[in-house]
Design an enzyme around this catalytic site. Sequence first.
Site, PDB file in Angstrom:
ATOM      1  N   ASP A  41       0.808  -1.233   0.000  1.00 27.16           N
ATOM      2  CA  ASP A  41       0.000   0.000   0.000  1.00 27.16           C
ATOM      3  C   ASP A  41       0.835   1.275   0.000  1.00 27.16           C
ATOM      4  OD1 ASP A  41       0.748  -0.452   2.666  1.00 27.16           O
ATOM      5  OD2 ASP A  41      -1.207   0.103   3.515  1.00 27.16           O
ATOM      6  N   GLY A 125      -3.204  -5.711  18.294  1.00 25.44           N
ATOM      7  CA  GLY A 125      -1.860  -6.146  17.869  1.00 25.44           C
ATOM      8  C   GLY A 125      -1.852  -7.462  17.117  1.00 25.44           C
ATOM      9  N   SER A 130      -6.905  -3.047  14.633  1.00 29.59           N
ATOM     10  CA  SER A 130      -7.703  -2.447  15.702  1.00 29.59           C
ATOM     11  C   SER A 130      -7.459  -0.938  15.751  1.00 29.59           C
ATOM     12  CB  SER A 130      -7.343  -3.081  17.042  1.00 29.59           C
ATOM     13  OG  SER A 130      -5.950  -3.051  17.222  1.00 29.59           O
ATOM     14  N   ASP A 175      -5.462  -0.217   5.880  1.00 23.99           N
ATOM     15  CA  ASP A 175      -6.324  -0.519   7.028  1.00 23.99           C
ATOM     16  C   ASP A 175      -7.505   0.447   7.113  1.00 23.99           C
ATOM     17  OD1 ASP A 175      -4.105  -2.067   7.363  1.00 23.99           O
ATOM     18  OD2 ASP A 175      -3.376  -1.024   9.136  1.00 23.99           O
TER      19      ASP A 175
HETATM   20  C1  GLA Z   1      -0.018  -2.553   8.440  1.00 22.80           C
HETATM   21  C2  GLA Z   1      -0.140  -1.144   7.895  1.00 22.80           C
HETATM   22  C3  GLA Z   1      -0.791  -1.139   6.513  1.00 22.80           C
HETATM   23  C4  GLA Z   1      -0.105  -2.124   5.571  1.00 22.80           C
HETATM   24  C5  GLA Z   1       0.057  -3.482   6.246  1.00 22.80           C
HETATM   25  C6  GLA Z   1       0.865  -4.427   5.417  1.00 22.80           C
HETATM   26  O1  GLA Z   1      -1.290  -3.088   8.687  1.00 22.80           O
HETATM   27  O2  GLA Z   1      -0.892  -0.337   8.763  1.00 22.80           O
HETATM   28  O3  GLA Z   1      -0.761   0.169   5.981  1.00 22.80           O
HETATM   29  O4  GLA Z   1       1.119  -1.633   5.132  1.00 22.80           O
HETATM   30  O5  GLA Z   1       0.667  -3.372   7.526  1.00 22.80           O
HETATM   31  O6  GLA Z   1       0.243  -4.706   4.215  1.00 22.80           O
END
Ligand code: GLA
Length: 387
Positions: A41, A125, A130, A175
């Site tokens: 991302d 975690g 979350s 996320d």
């Molecule tokens: C975490 C980060 C996301 C993404 C993932 C891995 O969740 O918050 O932005 O980079 O790791 O895909």
Amino acid sequence: MQELENLKQNISNKFTNTFNESPEMISVAPGRINVIGEHTDYNLGFSMPAAINRWVIICFSYRNDNIIKISSESFGSTMEYHLGKHFEPSQSWMQYMQGAIEIYQRTEKIDRGFNAYIWGNVPLGSGVSSSAALEVATMALLRTAYKGNFDDVSLVINCQKIEHEYLGVKSGLLDQYASQLSKAGKLMSLDFQSLTHSYFDAAIGKYCWVLVNTKVKRELAGSKYSERVEETQAGLKTLNTLKSTIKKFRDITINDIDLLENKVIKKRIKHFVTENQRVIDTAKAFETNNLDLVGKLLLQSHESLKNDYEVSCVELDFLVEKSLQFDGFLGGRMMGGGFGGCTINLVEKTKLSQYESYILPAYKSRFNIEGEIYAFDMVDGASVEVF
Ligand code: GLA
């Protein structure tokens, strides 16, 4: 959805017990899974997430002064924030709140205080976001309560600023985007370069998705995450000096990787290029109902995250390797930032309880940790209900 309605009612009662009044709004934001497209991302690649039936729920009422009083059941503490005054957060959940409130006020106005009660059942975690659920629930609530004039994608970007500026993690948008914009029963095809998305039904027939939680908290995650961001950016910069047509990560082809001399950087960039292609291939495999191929792509993704991107850990690797010996397991991989958290797996539905009694005891006897297994539904993204 009845499960969510029951939870909302329950949290609403808790709000009333705490503040002696009924809430005027309830904001809800879900955690997420990600089928494939991991650590792509922030380099503007592709991902394939969905929101799941684990939520952060915030009940809210206005106050007639400048005080913001937030009670968090999950963290067992309360914070009081005076609008316009400096606030020193004593716990990390308060940093998220402070970040949301201050970032919101950069473009919009909060003209009076509020009471809020926060509750959540997104495992902390565990790589199911979350923190993004907390950010999105808060930002969406502020937007509705104080009539903020910005769209969903800007909301998602505002939430990312909380991570960057208040938590010091240079994360991407996966996320928050999934938490805000998912649709029930659908997977999302997300393009981080154009910041666009589409939804599709990804039928999995006799299989189901299941998460296995290593219960290993991602302690190294923050610093290693930033290291990966920097390494891949360094890789892009080098490639650009060697081949001026390479301007963005998506301009890099698999053959370009050989131009890189630094072995570590080469592996990091290789992960990006191959993982991005796997997202495209997975979408095609779903279209043609080729679930065996989906399973294989998940396993390839895990290998790449383990060997090239080096964000896995022995517990995650064990879960994937052990599952491979289970008849009815089609594929799986570590999910999310890595260094702990969950694996996501495609398992035959009728063999789910067998899988559970196979994988959890094996995990326990290897690491002496009680892992957890979760089935889940894919649900709608965040919403705010006003009474
Ligand atoms: C975490 C980060 C996301 C993404 C993932 C891995 O969740 O918050 O932005 O980079 O790791 O895909």
